[in-house]
Write an enzyme that holds these catalytic residues in place. Structure first.
Site, mmCIF file in Angstrom:
data_model
loop_
_atom_site.group_PDB
_atom_site.id
_atom_site.type_symbol
_atom_site.label_atom_id
_atom_site.label_comp_id
_atom_site.label_asym_id
_atom_site.label_seq_id
_atom_site.Cartn_x
_atom_site.Cartn_y
_atom_site.Cartn_z
ATOM 1 C CD GLU A 1 -2.748 -1.438 2.298
ATOM 2 O OE1 GLU A 1 -3.661 -0.321 2.370
ATOM 3 O OE2 GLU A 1 -2.644 -2.142 3.524
ATOM 4 C CB SER B 1 -5.366 -0.781 -0.462
ATOM 5 O OG SER B 1 -5.188 0.209 0.461
ATOM 6 C CB SER C 1 -10.569 8.702 1.938
ATOM 7 O OG SER C 1 -9.303 8.368 1.078
#
Length: 374
Positions: free
Chosen positions: A21, A202, A342
């Protein structure tokens, strides 16, 4: 805001890291570097390259962003090496380049670790900060480690009376020694199944096995990212709802309005592209449109999960809203995706807390927290 010496508070923004990530951590850092109040804080960007080297990174938010499919940012490991080091007054950053005298950047008052995945979100770097006696944003060693390891997270949540999806844990050693026994354990759960790295995020390495014919490839794929894999019952027909949690300045816990992710196009679940190229693959409802009483139950459960794991600072709690109206905790993230797009910042924006206010709240919480055991 000033440090005990009267100067502005110095914040080391640490990002990158060795996990898969890495790029997402860089994207998050770019957003925080752009939002942080430079009149209140002195900011030092510190990148961790994929090989583990710490470097003094560019203070350029535009350099740390996704520019298109396959065009992911990364830390430039060739930049000047930097390290945390003890000073006469506390802990500081020191730049040490070949053939040059080490150069001190000054004491660090607080670290904002924007690392996702292993070696960053799992308690390892939190342990380094604890040993260095430096304050930092977010959860401590144990809460970070438990939340990163989905298998142990389920144990803690179940012990607190919170519902989770049934699952089995598979290690690389077990798979190598007796794959048929693993297949039989998985089959007992009933298909379809999700297979995921136990300590990843993720959506990297996650696959859905619809039938027994697909389980081997799914396990092998997850093992490429983690020698410990979670095989979990698929929440068929469920809605995916998320809720943000923030520690309050008075020590309490606050929760955000929930939000829903709806996957569009050819994506069957919330994979990497759906998360980080959302304009093409997802639709978001912020806040989520929920049946009567669900929001209240969800926010209470999110706060309970935060407390059960021992989180500090922030967390995002992900739920399945099942077809029968029940709620199941999917997972808990101690360093959720933190770009303005996000879900965590969007939920708080809908609740009345801006992105800049989030950054400032988290730094304030970290600064008022004692170092050491608490």
């Amino acid at each position: 805001m000033s440090s005990p010496t009267g100067r502005r508070v110095r914040v080391a923004v640490v990002f990158g890291g060795r996990s898969s990530e890495h790029a997402i951590s860089c994207v998050t850092a770019g957003s925080v570097l752009q939002a942080i109040d430079r009149e209140k804080y002195d900011v030092v960007p510190v990148g961790i390259a994929t090989d583990g080297r710490w470097v003094l990174e560019a203070d350029d938010p535009q350099r740390h962003r996704i520019t298109g499919p396959g065009q992911l940012p990364s830390v430039d490991g060739g930049r000047a090496p930097v390290a945390l080091a003890p000073t006469s007054d506390g802990t500081g950053l020191v730049v040490s380049e070949p053939a040059e005298t080490p150069r001190a950047l000054g004491d660090v008052d607080v670290v904002f670790p924007l690392l996702h995945g292993p070696w960053g979100e799992d308690g390892t770097i939190q342990g380094l900060f604890e040993m260095s006696d430096v304050r930092y944003v977010g959860s401590g060693v144990l809460a970070s480690a438990v939340s990163m390891d989905k298998a142990f997270m389920k144990v803690v949540l179940k012990d607190a009376g919170l519902p989770v999806m049934p699952s089995v844990t598979v290690t690389a050693r077990e798979w190598k020694a007796d794959p048929q026994a693993v297949r039989e354990r998985a089959a007992e759960l009933g298909y379809p199944l999700f297979v995921k790295p136990a300590r990843g995020g993720s959506s990297i390495g996650i696959a859905k096995a619809h039938t027994p014919d697909e389980i081997d490839a799914a396990i092998e794929g997850a093992l490429e990212h983690d020698p410990k894999v979670l095989v979990e019952v698929s929440a068929e027909g469920a809605r995916e709802i998320e809720c943000g949690v923030l520690e309050a300045l008075d020590g309490g816990v606050e929760t955000s309005l929930p939000a829903e992710i709806r996957i569009t196009g050819e994506h069957e679940f919330y994979d990497f592209e759906a998360k980080y190229l959302p304009e093409e693959h997802t639709e978001l409802d912020v806040p989520a449109i929920l049946p009567d009483g669900v929001e209240e139950r969800m926010r209470a459960m999110a706060a309970a999960a935060f407390t059960a794991v021992g989180c500090e600072g922030l967390a995002r709690v992900d739920f399945f809203l099942m077809p029968d109206g029940s709620l199941v905790v999917n997972e808990l993230n101690t360093m959720p995706g933190f770009t303005p797009l996000s879900m965590f910042p969007q939920m708080w924006a809908a609740t009345g807390v801006t992105y800049g206010e989030l950054v400032d709240r988290l730094l304030t919480l970290a600064l008022q927290r004692d170092t050491g055991l608490r």
